[in-house]
Design an enzyme around this catalytic site. Sequence first.
Site, PDB file in Angstrom:
ATOM      1  N   HIS A   1       0.840  -1.192   0.000  1.00 32.88           N
ATOM      2  CA  HIS A   1       0.000   0.000   0.000  1.00 32.88           C
ATOM      3  C   HIS A   1       0.879   1.248   0.000  1.00 32.88           C
ATOM      4  O   HIS A   1       2.076   1.192   0.299  1.00 32.88           O
ATOM      5  CB  HIS A   1      -0.924   0.022   1.222  1.00 32.88           C
ATOM      6  CG  HIS A   1      -0.193   0.085   2.535  1.00 32.88           C
ATOM      7  ND1 HIS A   1       0.334  -1.036   3.141  1.00 32.88           N
ATOM      8  CD2 HIS A   1       0.115   1.127   3.349  1.00 32.88           C
ATOM      9  CE1 HIS A   1       0.919  -0.687   4.275  1.00 32.88           C
ATOM     10  NE2 HIS A   1       0.807   0.622   4.425  1.00 32.88           N
TER      11      HIS A   1
ATOM     12  N   ARG B   1       9.633  -2.086   2.360  1.00 35.95           N
ATOM     13  CA  ARG B   1       9.350  -1.152   1.274  1.00 35.95           C
ATOM     14  C   ARG B   1       9.323  -1.894  -0.058  1.00 35.95           C
ATOM     15  O   ARG B   1      10.103  -2.816  -0.277  1.00 35.95           O
ATOM     16  CB  ARG B   1      10.401  -0.042   1.260  1.00 35.95           C
ATOM     17  CG  ARG B   1      10.367   0.791   2.540  1.00 35.95           C
ATOM     18  CD  ARG B   1      11.535   1.759   2.636  1.00 35.95           C
ATOM     19  NE  ARG B   1      11.447   2.543   3.850  1.00 35.95           N
ATOM     20  CZ  ARG B   1      11.894   2.134   5.041  1.00 35.95           C
ATOM     21  NH1 ARG B   1      12.492   0.956   5.151  1.00 35.95           N
ATOM     22  NH2 ARG B   1      11.764   2.903   6.099  1.00 35.95           N
TER      23      ARG B   1
END
Length: 239
Positions: free
Chosen positions: A106, A125
């Site tokens: 997200h 990440r």
Amino acid sequence: ALKGFRTETEIAELFQRAGIGEFARGLSGGLERFYKELFSSSSEERDSLLRALAVGRHQLPSAEAHWTGEFLRLYPADLGACAALFLQLVLLQPGQGLALGAGELHAYLEGTGLELMANSDNVLRGGLTSKHVDVEELIRVLRFEHIPLEILGPDQAESYASEGGEFQLSHVRLDQARVRTPTSMEIWLCLGERAELRFGDGLHEMQRGHAAFVSADTGTIAIEGKGELWIASALAATT
């Protein structure tokens, strides 16, 4: 925001429209294979994709074209620039929210929101960053499935419960005097003009942007003011 994978059909269509359809060939083996092949591309393949994307993004729907352009501008050498083509793009209105499960890719793109998180032992990440992206670890923990978007809104009590039952977000409109008796520790955030809190023998005033920690033994709090309060509460653990 971007949240979770699109369907394989959507991804293939958007990659094709953007002129980078060849880089979605891994979809024949499912989302995991697609993601692994995309982010394991050689530097030459990456550069080829990003050059083609810079030209082909204009053939995408307006929202995807806009954000792809922004990603390319900010991170011109990052494969995350095509994230809006394989992740679901959502526009939230004031008062709406999203619940994010573990392992869901997200990103927050624009605007101001409140984020509540349970305890976590990792944050990974996946792109659009100057920091290290561990592709192998991402592949190990990501949920490679399409989960349809569900936009959350407040219930009749103006609260948003978390999926795991660990915390709750409540919205208090200060259009009339109210009382609240905390049963757990809470963090209060004033986003209105002001809030006046009376408990015990004291009066405490919160201005816009002020936050306060409220313990479970505070007792009943009388609330007046103008605007709104957002209250994050820890919920009791259950077995």
